[in-house]
Design a protein around this motif. Structure first.
Motif, mmCIF file in Angstrom:
data_model
loop_
_atom_site.group_PDB
_atom_site.id
_atom_site.type_symbol
_atom_site.label_atom_id
_atom_site.label_comp_id
_atom_site.label_asym_id
_atom_site.label_seq_id
_atom_site.Cartn_x
_atom_site.Cartn_y
_atom_site.Cartn_z
ATOM 1 N N GLY A 1 -1.903 2.098 -0.831
ATOM 2 C CA GLY A 1 -1.224 2.668 0.319
ATOM 3 C C GLY A 1 -2.010 2.633 1.605
ATOM 4 N N VAL A 2 -3.137 1.917 1.627
ATOM 5 C CA VAL A 2 -3.952 1.860 2.839
ATOM 6 C C VAL A 2 -3.316 0.949 3.877
ATOM 7 C CG1 VAL A 2 -6.204 1.151 3.754
ATOM 8 C CG2 VAL A 2 -6.064 2.421 1.602
ATOM 9 N N LEU A 3 -2.702 -0.126 3.430
ATOM 10 C CA LEU A 3 -2.023 -1.066 4.324
ATOM 11 C C LEU A 3 -0.828 -1.665 3.595
ATOM 12 C CD1 LEU A 3 -3.038 -3.972 3.037
ATOM 13 C CD2 LEU A 3 -5.037 -3.548 4.449
ATOM 14 N N THR A 4 -0.083 -2.501 4.284
ATOM 15 C CA THR A 4 1.114 -3.102 3.702
ATOM 16 C C THR A 4 0.902 -4.600 3.514
ATOM 17 O OG1 THR A 4 2.517 -1.457 4.790
ATOM 18 C CG2 THR A 4 3.588 -3.448 3.967
ATOM 19 N N ALA A 5 0.804 -5.017 2.256
ATOM 20 C CA ALA A 5 0.640 -6.437 1.929
ATOM 21 C C ALA A 5 1.235 -6.704 0.552
ATOM 22 C CB ALA A 5 -0.833 -6.835 1.955
ATOM 23 N N PRO A 6 2.556 -6.560 0.408
ATOM 24 C CA PRO A 6 3.198 -6.781 -0.892
ATOM 25 C C PRO A 6 3.131 -8.252 -1.291
ATOM 26 C CG PRO A 6 4.847 -6.519 0.821
ATOM 27 C CD PRO A 6 3.527 -6.216 1.463
ATOM 28 N N PRO A 7 3.431 -8.561 -2.552
ATOM 29 C CA PRO A 7 3.343 -9.958 -3.012
ATOM 30 C C PRO A 7 4.126 -10.947 -2.165
ATOM 31 C CG PRO A 7 3.559 -8.492 -4.890
ATOM 32 C CD PRO A 7 3.733 -7.639 -3.669
ATOM 33 N N ASP A 8 5.322 -10.568 -1.698
ATOM 34 C CA ASP A 8 6.096 -11.513 -0.893
ATOM 35 C C ASP A 8 5.432 -11.790 0.451
ATOM 36 O OD1 ASP A 8 6.589 -8.929 -0.029
ATOM 37 O OD2 ASP A 8 8.680 -9.321 0.504
#
Length: 380
Positions: A200-207
């Motif tokens: 939850g520190v940053l947003t970098a999902p697999p897509d």
């Protein structure tokens, strides 16, 4: 002196590329995919953290680890501060470097170790110290190295560093360790993006990581050695920076770390000094520089110099790296006016629309290619 004829000869570029830098830049997208797959296999996506860490500490040697910390800190924002632990030591050798945890580090903090070597005793000692303090430990490094054993002993998570098939997998590949190579950056950064997304520190999902890999592939097609200089933004930038002092100005959140990465790569790969600052402060910080002896019009007698016996004078050239500026406000017009008022040429790079990670990846990829071309064409 820059050999511009070499830029348009793929065969000559390949022969000059003894460190495999162009291949590393071209394979950046593939490296992201491999690194993301390694993260999944190591169990990153299966983690169930109890909450965000209070602080994220990052340790590792060299320009790649410094850039990783800079990028993660920029993407994370103020929610969980990202702090790089700078090494100390008498020499930049694996056995001489040491890292220390801050006195306040404890069980609510996360230690990330990123290294393309893995044999540093100082990092193994750091992992042990973090375990005693109760810090969670995650490392990205070549497999089957002393660090992998230390992280296992500290009950931490180890992600094998992504390598290409032609590279050694035991951490002894001198090209990847010593050069500010694009492959190193993405191999270290990608698993940590996946991890910090999970916490939850940053947003970098697999897509989003897939989109980064696709954008890197697109840049490789546009900036590859087979693409002529006139339609190749990286070759064009390299030719423009020949025999000049790059003055790198950045605008937008993502452009900042890309500019600092570019300056570091220029110094390490081609021996080209560069200065970097963010707009609008850069207009004050570098105004005297542009008006001084480095200005393009500072040497009126330069036209009459002996062009065979005398080296050309070093003049500044502004490189403007732009992303979406905060609030839609932009200092770009003022930057152009300042540069042109001092007869200083300016080069501009602006990424195609996309997510924050994609635009960041495009800026880094183009400038990485430019630094490599400048190094090869100048014989560095």
């Amino acid at each position: 002196m820059l050999d511009e004829s070499l830029l348009d000869s793929p065969e000559a570029l390949s022969a000059a590329d003894r460190r495999g830098l162009l291949r590393g830049a071209a394979e950046a997208g593939a490296r992201v995919r491999t690194a993301a797959r390694n993260a999944v296999e190591a169990g990153v996506l299966a983690l169930e953290p109890e909450g965000r860490p209070r602080a994220v500490l990052i340790a590792g040697p060299g320009a790649a680890a410094t850039c990783v910390a800079d990028l993660l800190g920029t993407l994370a924002g103020a929610g969980s501060p990202v702090i790089r632990l700078a090494p100390t030591g008498v020499a930049p050798a694996a056995g001489a470097l040491r890292w220390e945890l801050p006195g306040w580090a404890g069980s609510v903090d996360l230690l990330l170790i990123a290294t393309p070597d893995g044999s540093e005793p100082g990092l193994s000692l750091l992992a042990d110290a973090a375990y005693r303090r109760g810090c969670s430990v995650v490392a990205v490094a070549p497999g089957r190295t002393p660090l992998s054993e230390s992280v296992a002993g500290a009950h931490g998570l180890f992600v094998p560093m992504a390598t290409a098939p032609y590279e050694q997998e035991d951490g002894e590949d001198a090209t990847e360790v010593t050069a500010s190579a694009p492959g190193v950056l993405w191999a270290l950064l990608t698993p940590l993006l996946a991890l910090l997304d999970r916490t939850g520190v940053l947003t970098a999902p697999p897509d989003a990581l897939d989109a980064v890999a696709d954008r890197l592939d697109e840049v490789a097609e546009r900036c590859g050695p087979a693409v002529a200089t006139y339609s190749n933004p990286a070759k064009t930038l390299a030719a423009e920076l020949a025999e000049s002092l790059p003055v790198v100005w950045t605008e937008g959140v993502s452009a900042g770390p890309a500019g600092r990465r570019f300056a570091a790569s220029l110094a390490e790969l081609s021996g080209t000094p560069a200065v970097v600052a963010e707009l609008p402060e850069a207009l004050v910080a570098h105004s005297t520089l542009l008006a001084g002896r480095l200005a393009a019009g500072a040497d009126p007698d330069d036209f009459f110099r002996d062009r065979v016996e005398q080296a050309p004078a070093l003049h500044a050239r502004v490189v403007l790296l732009r992303d979406r500026p905060t609030g839609g406000l932009t200092a770009a017009p003022a930057a152009r006016d300042l540069a042109l008022s001092h007869d200083t040429p300016i080069s501009e790079l602006e990424p195609q629309p996309g997510g924050e990670l994609e635009t960041l990846a495009e800026l880094i990829a183009i400038t990485d290619f430019a630094a490599v071309y400048l190094a090869l064409a100048s014989g560095a």
